[in-house]
Scaffold this active site. Structure first.
Site, PDB file in Angstrom:
ATOM      1  N   GLY A  78     -15.421   3.171   3.635  1.00 51.05           N
ATOM      2  CA  GLY A  78     -14.042   3.621   3.468  1.00 51.05           C
ATOM      3  C   GLY A  78     -13.405   3.245   2.148  1.00 51.05           C
ATOM      4  N   GLN A  79     -14.204   2.773   1.186  1.00 45.26           N
ATOM      5  CA  GLN A  79     -13.633   2.390  -0.108  1.00 45.26           C
ATOM      6  C   GLN A  79     -13.322   3.633  -0.928  1.00 45.26           C
ATOM      7  OE1 GLN A  79     -16.106  -0.233  -2.478  1.00 45.26           O
ATOM      8  NE2 GLN A  79     -14.425  -0.720  -3.859  1.00 45.26           N
ATOM      9  N   ASP A 138       0.845  -1.186   0.000  1.00 42.23           N
ATOM     10  CA  ASP A 138       0.000   0.000   0.000  1.00 42.23           C
ATOM     11  C   ASP A 138       0.887   1.246   0.000  1.00 42.23           C
ATOM     12  OD1 ASP A 138      -1.751   2.219   1.147  1.00 42.23           O
ATOM     13  OD2 ASP A 138      -3.196   0.574   1.073  1.00 42.23           O
ATOM     14  N   ILE A 139       0.539   2.237  -0.811  1.00 38.34           N
ATOM     15  CA  ILE A 139       1.360   3.455  -0.882  1.00 38.34           C
ATOM     16  C   ILE A 139       1.127   4.383   0.311  1.00 38.34           C
ATOM     17  CG2 ILE A 139       1.620   3.409  -3.386  1.00 38.34           C
ATOM     18  CD1 ILE A 139      -0.523   5.649  -3.497  1.00 38.34           C
ATOM     19  N   HIS A 146     -10.550  -4.959  -3.150  1.00 40.73           N
ATOM     20  CA  HIS A 146      -9.188  -5.231  -2.709  1.00 40.73           C
ATOM     21  C   HIS A 146      -9.197  -5.589  -1.235  1.00 40.73           C
ATOM     22  CE1 HIS A 146      -9.973  -0.873  -2.506  1.00 40.73           C
ATOM     23  NE2 HIS A 146      -9.115  -0.801  -1.497  1.00 40.73           N
ATOM     24  N   LEU A 147      -8.382  -6.548  -0.907  1.00 35.84           N
ATOM     25  CA  LEU A 147      -8.248  -7.022   0.457  1.00 35.84           C
ATOM     26  C   LEU A 147      -7.032  -6.342   1.070  1.00 35.84           C
ATOM     27  CD1 LEU A 147      -9.266  -9.102   2.554  1.00 35.84           C
ATOM     28  CD2 LEU A 147      -7.675 -10.738   1.532  1.00 35.84           C
ATOM     29  N   HIS A 148      -7.282  -5.545   2.119  1.00 34.41           N
ATOM     30  CA  HIS A 148      -6.181  -4.941   2.871  1.00 34.41           C
ATOM     31  C   HIS A 148      -5.644  -5.980   3.837  1.00 34.41           C
ATOM     32  CE1 HIS A 148      -6.838  -0.579   2.008  1.00 34.41           C
ATOM     33  NE2 HIS A 148      -8.073  -0.997   1.771  1.00 34.41           N
ATOM     34  N   ASN A 195     -13.156  -2.984   2.243  1.00 36.80           N
ATOM     35  CA  ASN A 195     -14.075  -1.872   2.451  1.00 36.80           C
ATOM     36  C   ASN A 195     -15.091  -1.856   1.314  1.00 36.80           C
ATOM     37  OD1 ASN A 195     -12.456  -1.101   4.645  1.00 36.80           O
ATOM     38  ND2 ASN A 195     -11.184   0.189   3.355  1.00 36.80           N
TER      39      ASN A 195
END
Length: 121
Positions: free
Chosen positions: A93-94, A30-31, A100-102, A87
């Protein structure tokens, strides 16, 4: 579905620090990390939100969790623990409309994850 930053990462049009790739998924750091370890696992198939997951996508979504667990083991934090979360839409919070899976690790995770008090009317 329109192009997203994730579709451009999948197409290698923009760089990302990729940590895993197979025929149907991609994982990258993640950036804007929210934990010492924070990466995303995404399907190469464009699915905008959790609400858009079809019956035919069950194996694909399950595969994202298998990849997350595999990477957690390989990176050495599986036994200590981690959080894996998706999310959905604005209040969830998307911000990128490609599921995508955090995967977050490297520190204790609190609950609830968001502690500011919200006034709901």
């Amino acid at each position: 579905m329109s192009d997203t930053i994730f579709s451009k990462i999948i197409a290698k049009e923009i760089p990302a620090e990729i940590i895993y790739e197979d025929d149907i998924s991609l994982a990258f750091k993640d950036i804007n990390p929210q934990a010492p370890v924070h990466f995303l696992v995404i399907p190469k198939k464009a699915i905008a939100t959790i609400n858009d997951i079809a019956e035919d996508d069950k194996a694909l979504v399950g595969h994202l969790y298998v990849v997350a667990a595999k990477l957690a083991t390989e990176m050495g934090f599986a036994q200590q623990g981690y959080r894996a979360v998706m999310n959905c839409n604005e209040f969830g919070g998307q911000t990128v409309y490609h599921i995508h899976l955090h995967v977050l690790a490297g520190k204790p995770m609190g609950w609830p994850p968001y502690t500011d008090k919200l006034k709901i009317e």
